[in-house]
Scaffold this motif. Sequence first.
Motif, PDB file in Angstrom:
ATOM      1  N   THR A  66       2.467  30.405   6.042  1.00 52.74           N
ATOM      2  CA  THR A  66       2.535  29.907   7.414  1.00 52.74           C
ATOM      3  C   THR A  66       1.569  28.745   7.603  1.00 52.74           C
ATOM      4  O   THR A  66       1.916  27.739   8.231  1.00 52.74           O
ATOM      5  CB  THR A  66       2.215  31.039   8.401  1.00 52.74           C
ATOM      6  N   ARG A  80       2.579  24.964   8.607  1.00 52.45           N
ATOM      7  CA  ARG A  80       2.012  24.334   9.810  1.00 52.45           C
ATOM      8  C   ARG A  80       1.308  23.018   9.458  1.00 52.45           C
ATOM      9  O   ARG A  80       1.395  22.037  10.197  1.00 52.45           O
ATOM     10  CB  ARG A  80       1.036  25.290  10.500  1.00 52.45           C
ATOM     11  N   ASP A 140       3.893  20.460   8.922  1.00 50.87           N
ATOM     12  CA  ASP A 140       4.446  20.078  10.215  1.00 50.87           C
ATOM     13  C   ASP A 140       3.520  19.084  10.916  1.00 50.87           C
ATOM     14  O   ASP A 140       3.970  18.078  11.478  1.00 50.87           O
ATOM     15  CB  ASP A 140       4.668  21.317  11.080  1.00 50.87           C
ATOM     16  N   ASP A 148      13.737  18.145  13.011  1.00 50.86           N
ATOM     17  CA  ASP A 148      13.662  19.250  13.967  1.00 50.86           C
ATOM     18  C   ASP A 148      14.654  20.358  13.619  1.00 50.86           C
ATOM     19  O   ASP A 148      14.320  21.550  13.676  1.00 50.86           O
ATOM     20  CB  ASP A 148      13.909  18.747  15.398  1.00 50.86           C
ATOM     21  N   PHE A 206      13.331  22.249  10.595  1.00 52.79           N
ATOM     22  CA  PHE A 206      12.213  23.130  10.936  1.00 52.79           C
ATOM     23  C   PHE A 206      12.706  24.351  11.715  1.00 52.79           C
ATOM     24  O   PHE A 206      12.193  25.453  11.521  1.00 52.79           O
ATOM     25  CB  PHE A 206      11.144  22.379  11.734  1.00 52.79           C
ATOM     26  N   GLU A 207      13.679  24.152  12.561  1.00 55.45           N
ATOM     27  CA  GLU A 207      14.232  25.298  13.290  1.00 55.45           C
ATOM     28  C   GLU A 207      14.923  26.267  12.337  1.00 55.45           C
ATOM     29  O   GLU A 207      14.809  27.484  12.482  1.00 55.45           O
ATOM     30  CB  GLU A 207      15.203  24.824  14.372  1.00 55.45           C
ATOM     31  N   SER A 208      15.628  25.721  11.344  1.00 56.96           N
ATOM     32  CA  SER A 208      16.268  26.615  10.365  1.00 56.96           C
ATOM     33  C   SER A 208      15.215  27.353   9.534  1.00 56.96           C
ATOM     34  O   SER A 208      15.392  28.526   9.203  1.00 56.96           O
ATOM     35  CB  SER A 208      17.224  25.838   9.462  1.00 56.96           C
ATOM     36  N   ASP A 246      12.212  28.164  10.628  1.00 60.48           N
ATOM     37  CA  ASP A 246      11.678  29.199  11.515  1.00 60.48           C
ATOM     38  C   ASP A 246      12.618  30.395  11.570  1.00 60.48           C
ATOM     39  O   ASP A 246      12.171  31.549  11.581  1.00 60.48           O
ATOM     40  CB  ASP A 246      11.453  28.636  12.923  1.00 60.48           C
ATOM     41  N   PHE A 297      12.161  32.379   8.410  1.00 61.62           N
ATOM     42  CA  PHE A 297      10.942  33.190   8.439  1.00 61.62           C
ATOM     43  C   PHE A 297      11.089  34.382   9.375  1.00 61.62           C
ATOM     44  O   PHE A 297      10.555  35.462   9.100  1.00 61.62           O
ATOM     45  CB  PHE A 297       9.734  32.336   8.830  1.00 61.62           C
ATOM     46  N   ALA A 298      11.812  34.212  10.464  1.00 60.52           N
ATOM     47  CA  ALA A 298      12.059  35.342  11.357  1.00 60.52           C
ATOM     48  C   ALA A 298      12.876  36.403  10.629  1.00 60.52           C
ATOM     49  O   ALA A 298      12.621  37.607  10.762  1.00 60.52           O
ATOM     50  CB  ALA A 298      12.785  34.875  12.610  1.00 60.52           C
ATOM     51  N   ASP A 313      10.546  38.162   8.238  1.00 59.61           N
ATOM     52  CA  ASP A 313       9.708  39.111   8.971  1.00 59.61           C
ATOM     53  C   ASP A 313      10.470  40.388   9.264  1.00 59.61           C
ATOM     54  O   ASP A 313       9.934  41.495   9.121  1.00 59.61           O
ATOM     55  CB  ASP A 313       9.212  38.486  10.280  1.00 59.61           C
TER      56      ASP A 313
END
Length: 135
Positions: A24, A28, A31, A64, A67-69, A71, A74-75, A78
């Motif tokens: 992470t 970051r 990013d 963008d 990065f959304e994909s 995220d 990673f969700a 998790d």
Amino acid sequence: MHLNEPQIWTLIGVFAAFMLGSLTMVIRQNDRMITSVRSELDAKFSSMDAKSDARFEALDAKFDARFESMDARFATMDARFEALDARLSGVDAKFEARFDAMDSKLDSRLGAIDGRLEDLDKEVANLATRFWGSR
């Protein structure tokens, strides 16, 4: 080394948390770097025509979207880790129940053997008294 010790699972959990935290942090930082480069490019090329501005906006939209994909991935990871943690907790409870059952069986068997040895000791003492007259 068996994987039924709490310390082992604690170390596994700490290692997984460390790896997830490190990943992470790296994402970051990337990013932030990309955002910094993007702002520098916007400052340098603000005087350029609308055509090049549209290109940068399209590139910005691509980044963008990526990065959304990421995220979303990673969700998903998790959620998988949480599901795995739940499954491992269930397995741990099953192993604990099996161990307790085996422990009680072993205690009962050892108790029976102990009782038999006491009876055998008494019988040997009785035989020794009968044949030799001593204890």
